[in-house]
Motif scaffolding. Structure first.
Motif, PDB file in Angstrom:
ATOM      1  N   ARG A 411       0.824  -1.224   0.000  1.00  0.00           N
ATOM      2  CA  ARG A 411       0.000   0.000   0.000  1.00  0.00           C
ATOM      3  C   ARG A 411       0.854   1.268   0.000  1.00  0.00           C
ATOM      4  O   ARG A 411       0.451   2.290  -0.571  1.00  0.00           O
ATOM      5  N   HIS A 412       2.007   1.207   0.601  1.00  0.00           N
ATOM      6  CA  HIS A 412       2.880   2.387   0.620  1.00  0.00           C
ATOM      7  C   HIS A 412       3.503   2.620  -0.763  1.00  0.00           C
ATOM      8  O   HIS A 412       3.568   3.754  -1.238  1.00  0.00           O
ATOM      9  N   ALA A 413       3.975   1.551  -1.393  1.00  0.00           N
ATOM     10  CA  ALA A 413       4.599   1.685  -2.709  1.00  0.00           C
ATOM     11  C   ALA A 413       3.593   2.158  -3.757  1.00  0.00           C
ATOM     12  O   ALA A 413       3.934   2.961  -4.641  1.00  0.00           O
ATOM     13  N   GLU A 414       2.366   1.684  -3.669  1.00  0.00           N
ATOM     14  CA  GLU A 414       1.358   2.061  -4.667  1.00  0.00           C
ATOM     15  C   GLU A 414       1.082   3.564  -4.609  1.00  0.00           C
ATOM     16  O   GLU A 414       0.936   4.219  -5.646  1.00  0.00           O
ATOM     17  N   ARG A 415       1.022   4.108  -3.406  1.00  0.00           N
ATOM     18  CA  ARG A 415       0.786   5.536  -3.254  1.00  0.00           C
ATOM     19  C   ARG A 415       1.974   6.339  -3.780  1.00  0.00           C
ATOM     20  O   ARG A 415       1.808   7.358  -4.467  1.00  0.00           O
ATOM     21  N   VAL A 416       3.185   5.864  -3.476  1.00  0.00           N
ATOM     22  CA  VAL A 416       4.383   6.568  -3.946  1.00  0.00           C
ATOM     23  C   VAL A 416       4.488   6.512  -5.464  1.00  0.00           C
ATOM     24  O   VAL A 416       4.851   7.505  -6.111  1.00  0.00           O
ATOM     25  N   ALA A 417       4.151   5.364  -6.048  1.00  0.00           N
ATOM     26  CA  ALA A 417       4.227   5.227  -7.507  1.00  0.00           C
ATOM     27  C   ALA A 417       3.304   6.221  -8.195  1.00  0.00           C
ATOM     28  O   ALA A 417       3.661   6.824  -9.227  1.00  0.00           O
ATOM     29  N   ARG A 418       2.116   6.410  -7.645  1.00  0.00           N
ATOM     30  CA  ARG A 418       1.193   7.386  -8.233  1.00  0.00           C
ATOM     31  C   ARG A 418       1.775   8.799  -8.172  1.00  0.00           C
ATOM     32  O   ARG A 418       1.645   9.578  -9.113  1.00  0.00           O
ATOM     33  N   ALA A 419       2.419   9.120  -7.070  1.00  0.00           N
ATOM     34  CA  ALA A 419       2.990  10.459  -6.930  1.00  0.00           C
ATOM     35  C   ALA A 419       4.193  10.658  -7.850  1.00  0.00           C
ATOM     36  O   ALA A 419       4.387  11.751  -8.399  1.00  0.00           O
ATOM     37  N   LEU A 420       4.989   9.616  -8.044  1.00  0.00           N
ATOM     38  CA  LEU A 420       6.184   9.736  -8.884  1.00  0.00           C
ATOM     39  C   LEU A 420       5.836   9.894 -10.357  1.00  0.00           C
ATOM     40  O   LEU A 420       6.640  10.424 -11.133  1.00  0.00           O
ATOM     41  N   GLY A 421       4.673   9.413 -10.760  1.00  0.00           N
ATOM     42  CA  GLY A 421       4.220   9.638 -12.121  1.00  0.00           C
ATOM     43  C   GLY A 421       4.551   8.528 -13.105  1.00  0.00           C
ATOM     44  O   GLY A 421       4.861   7.401 -12.717  1.00  0.00           O
ATOM     45  N   PRO A 422       4.528   8.840 -14.398  1.00  0.00           N
ATOM     46  CA  PRO A 422       4.622   7.810 -15.441  1.00  0.00           C
ATOM     47  C   PRO A 422       5.961   7.093 -15.519  1.00  0.00           C
ATOM     48  O   PRO A 422       6.042   6.036 -16.153  1.00  0.00           O
ATOM     49  N   LYS A 423       6.980   7.618 -14.903  1.00  0.00           N
ATOM     50  CA  LYS A 423       8.279   6.941 -14.948  1.00  0.00           C
ATOM     51  C   LYS A 423       8.493   6.013 -13.753  1.00  0.00           C
ATOM     52  O   LYS A 423       9.613   5.533 -13.536  1.00  0.00           O
ATOM     53  N   ALA A 424       7.425   5.757 -13.020  1.00  0.00           N
ATOM     54  CA  ALA A 424       7.516   4.835 -11.884  1.00  0.00           C
ATOM     55  C   ALA A 424       6.760   3.555 -12.211  1.00  0.00           C
ATOM     56  O   ALA A 424       5.713   3.581 -12.851  1.00  0.00           O
ATOM     57  N   ARG A 425       7.319   2.441 -11.768  1.00  0.00           N
ATOM     58  CA  ARG A 425       6.673   1.141 -11.974  1.00  0.00           C
ATOM     59  C   ARG A 425       6.748   0.356 -10.670  1.00  0.00           C
ATOM     60  O   ARG A 425       7.816   0.237 -10.066  1.00  0.00           O
ATOM     61  N   SER A 426       5.600  -0.166 -10.235  1.00  0.00           N
ATOM     62  CA  SER A 426       5.521  -0.887  -8.968  1.00  0.00           C
ATOM     63  C   SER A 426       5.226  -2.355  -9.226  1.00  0.00           C
ATOM     64  O   SER A 426       4.404  -2.700 -10.077  1.00  0.00           O
ATOM     65  N   VAL A 427       5.925  -3.234  -8.500  1.00  0.00           N
ATOM     66  CA  VAL A 427       5.709  -4.675  -8.625  1.00  0.00           C
ATOM     67  C   VAL A 427       5.581  -5.266  -7.229  1.00  0.00           C
ATOM     68  O   VAL A 427       6.283  -4.849  -6.297  1.00  0.00           O
ATOM     69  N   VAL A 428       4.664  -6.223  -7.093  1.00  0.00           N
ATOM     70  CA  VAL A 428       4.419  -6.876  -5.809  1.00  0.00           C
ATOM     71  C   VAL A 428       4.721  -8.360  -5.938  1.00  0.00           C
ATOM     72  O   VAL A 428       4.204  -9.027  -6.840  1.00  0.00           O
ATOM     73  N   VAL A 429       5.565  -8.863  -5.050  1.00  0.00           N
ATOM     74  CA  VAL A 429       5.783 -10.308  -4.933  1.00  0.00           C
ATOM     75  C   VAL A 429       4.841 -10.778  -3.833  1.00  0.00           C
ATOM     76  O   VAL A 429       5.130 -10.620  -2.640  1.00  0.00           O
ATOM     77  N   ALA A 430       3.709 -11.322  -4.222  1.00  0.00           N
ATOM     78  CA  ALA A 430       2.614 -11.571  -3.285  1.00  0.00           C
ATOM     79  C   ALA A 430       3.017 -12.457  -2.119  1.00  0.00           C
ATOM     80  O   ALA A 430       2.562 -12.267  -0.985  1.00  0.00           O
ATOM     81  N   ASN A 431       3.889 -13.427  -2.366  1.00  0.00           N
ATOM     82  CA  ASN A 431       4.230 -14.398  -1.330  1.00  0.00           C
ATOM     83  C   ASN A 431       5.594 -14.153  -0.702  1.00  0.00           C
ATOM     84  O   ASN A 431       6.227 -15.083  -0.201  1.00  0.00           O
TER      85      ASN A 431
END
Length: 515
Positions: A411-431
């Motif tokens: 949840r923290h990375a997703e919010r930061v990625a939105r703020a950083l804009g189009p040059k940000a990419r977020s990936v989640v390793v679910a397990n």
């Protein structure tokens, strides 16, 4: 200016730039050997003012290590690694960093900076207590707070003991001074845990000097760590309970795990007999509900250790706390070299002032309770309002999170990625839990992201392996041996194995059954 004069001026500028770009141009480096490294590194010390507002005042030694690239034709952009904590020594993690970034280190120098207050850079470390005292503090919040108050007084007596000047913003000004001293025009950033906050602050303050950034376990500047810590830790434990209930083997072994956990909490505090997880000595101690919550939270950082938690909770509910205390203690196996003074100088300045007002006894428990108590008298540094902002990034940023992380979940990375804009990419390793770069396929993704020649190529790196990482199955204790000699078995277990057939033409050998 004539064409010849212009050519000469351009050549002189190129030569000057080349000289400035060579390692050691303004930061003398010497060969050194570090634990965990197979080859020599380059070590140096950069003088920095303790108080940036008094450049001629007290100076501190900022310790820097460069692990040189192996290739002769190396890339000009080194990798700056920011450690976690806050309070970890980056230099103390040299062996781990080199192992994680082995491929990146082929063509790029790896730069490790002991952030001010950590490692050898004006260290703010408390005394290491003996094992039994460490356990006593873990079980008694008031004892832990008293030890930290005494440590604060000791640290303030040091020549560099003005604890107001250890904020992330000042530390990132140090990091940029290292970049200048090493002659690098741009750098690549890699931050883990608190190191992601450091990397984001460097990116905010010095955006044009960043080529790529990788942040693993994102702890943004506006996170308010103590409050998030309590919420995210409980969410990770609830996820463990839900996953156990959904897994047939775990559900059969622990059919009432949540009820057992709640009953355990309700039964505390109580006096119990345990063995010290480090020394093995028998102890009679009082276990509190808060101590058990803390012990259960620490293994959640790593799914392979969290797999033991259902069994440990069952054991504790039955009055046997050895397993729970042992796995909580086993999370201290990395050479983190934690600096408590720097840790609280950062959190007391940047996070605690943003905590919501105390709302009664519940808000005085958990992480919030600890930091409120310790930070009540801890000196606080000035934090510029811009520190809490995350502007759009001009450089590609890869954000990585573990879906099971109890401290920096997605949840923290997703919010930061939105703020950083189009040059940000977020990936989640679910397990996965905390520190996604520990997974080999994610290290490969980080290598390709940084090594990519263009920004579009970097942002298009295949991250599909994140979805294929499984969660370790819940631990099942080994069953007792059930092999018993049958009374009518003519061949006892201790008989020698039968011989292989003799080669053709050889006479048979006598055996014990020959007549």
């Amino acid at each position: 200016m004539s064409r010849r004069s212009a050519w000469r001026a351009a050549l002189a500028a190129a030569l000057a730039l080349g000289g400035a770009g060579a390692w050691g141009a303004t930061l003398p480096l010497h060969a050194c050997r570090l634990a965990g490294l197979e080859h020599d590194a380059q070590c140096g010390v950069l003088k920095r003012p303790l108080d940036p507002g008094r450049p001629q005042g007290t100076q501190i030694d900022l310790h820097v290590v460069v692990i040189p690239a192996l290739a002769r034709q190396k890339q000009p952009d080194p990798i700056f690694f920011f450690a976690g904590g806050p309070g970890q020594s980056a230099v103390g993690l040299a062996g781990t960093v080199q192992a994680f970034m082995q491929r990146l280190g082929q063509r790029r120098d790896l730069v490790l900076i002991d952030q001010r207050g950590t490692g050898h850079s004006a260290p703010l470390q408390c005394d290491i207590p003996p094992p039994e005292e460490a356990l006593a503090r873990a079980l008694d919040r008031s004892r832990e707070v008293a030890a930290l108050v005494a440590c604060r007084a000791k640290l303030q007596a040091l020549p560099w003991g003005d604890l107001r000047f250890y904020t992330t913003t000042i530390a990132m000004a140090d990091a940029d001074a290292v970049r200048v001293a090493l002659g690098a025009q741009q750098v690549d950033l890699v931050g883990i845990s608190y190191g992601t906050r450091a990397a984001l602050e460097y990116l905010r303050a010095y955006p044009l000097h960043v080529r790529r950034a990788v942040v693993d376990g994102v702890a943004p500047p506006d996170m308010v760590l103590p409050a998030s810590d309590d919420v995210d830790g409980r969410a990770a434990l609830d996820k463990l309970f839900a996953d156990c209930a959904a897994d047939k083997t775990c559900a059969q072994a622990h059919p009432a795990l949540v009820a057992r956990w709640e009953a355990l909490q309700a039964s505390l505090p109580r006096a119990v007999d345990i063995h010290d997880p480090v020394t093995g000595r028998p102890l009679h101690v009082t276990i509190t509900a808060e101590a058990v919550r803390g012990a259960a939270r620490r293994p959640l950082y790593r799914p392979e250790q969290a797999a033991i938690l259902p069994y440990a909770i069952e054991e504790a509910a039955a009055g046997r706390f050895d397993v729970l205390m042992a796995i909580a203690s086993s999370t201290n196996d990395l050479p983190t070299d934690l600096s408590e003074g720097q840790h609280f100088s950062v959190i007391c300045s940047e996070d605690v002032p943003r905590l919501p007002a105390s709302s009664g006894p519940a808000s005085e428990q958990g992480a919030q309770g600890l930091y409120r108590a310790v930070c009540a008298q801890w000196p606080r540094g000035a934090v510029p309002p811009a520190f809490y902002t995350i502007p759009p990034s001009p450089a590609p940023v890869l954000l990585m999170s573990g879906g099971l992380d109890p401290v920096t979940p997605p949840r923290h990375a997703e919010r930061v990625a939105r703020a950083l804009g189009p040059k940000a990419r977020s990936v989640v390793v679910a397990n996965n839990g905390h520190n996604v770069m520990a997974i080999a396929c994610m290290r490969d993704a980080v290598f390709r992201f940084i090594a990519a020649a263009g920004e579009a190529e970097a942002l298009a790196v295949d991250l599909g392996c994140a979805a294929r990482v499984p969660r370790p199955p819940a631990f099942t204790p080994p069953l007792p041996a059930r092999g018993v000699q049958a009374t009518n078995d003519p061949d006892r277990f201790d008989d020698p194995p039968p011989r292989t057939p003799d080669a053709p033409g050889t006479p048979p050998t006598a055996s014990k059954d020959s007549r």
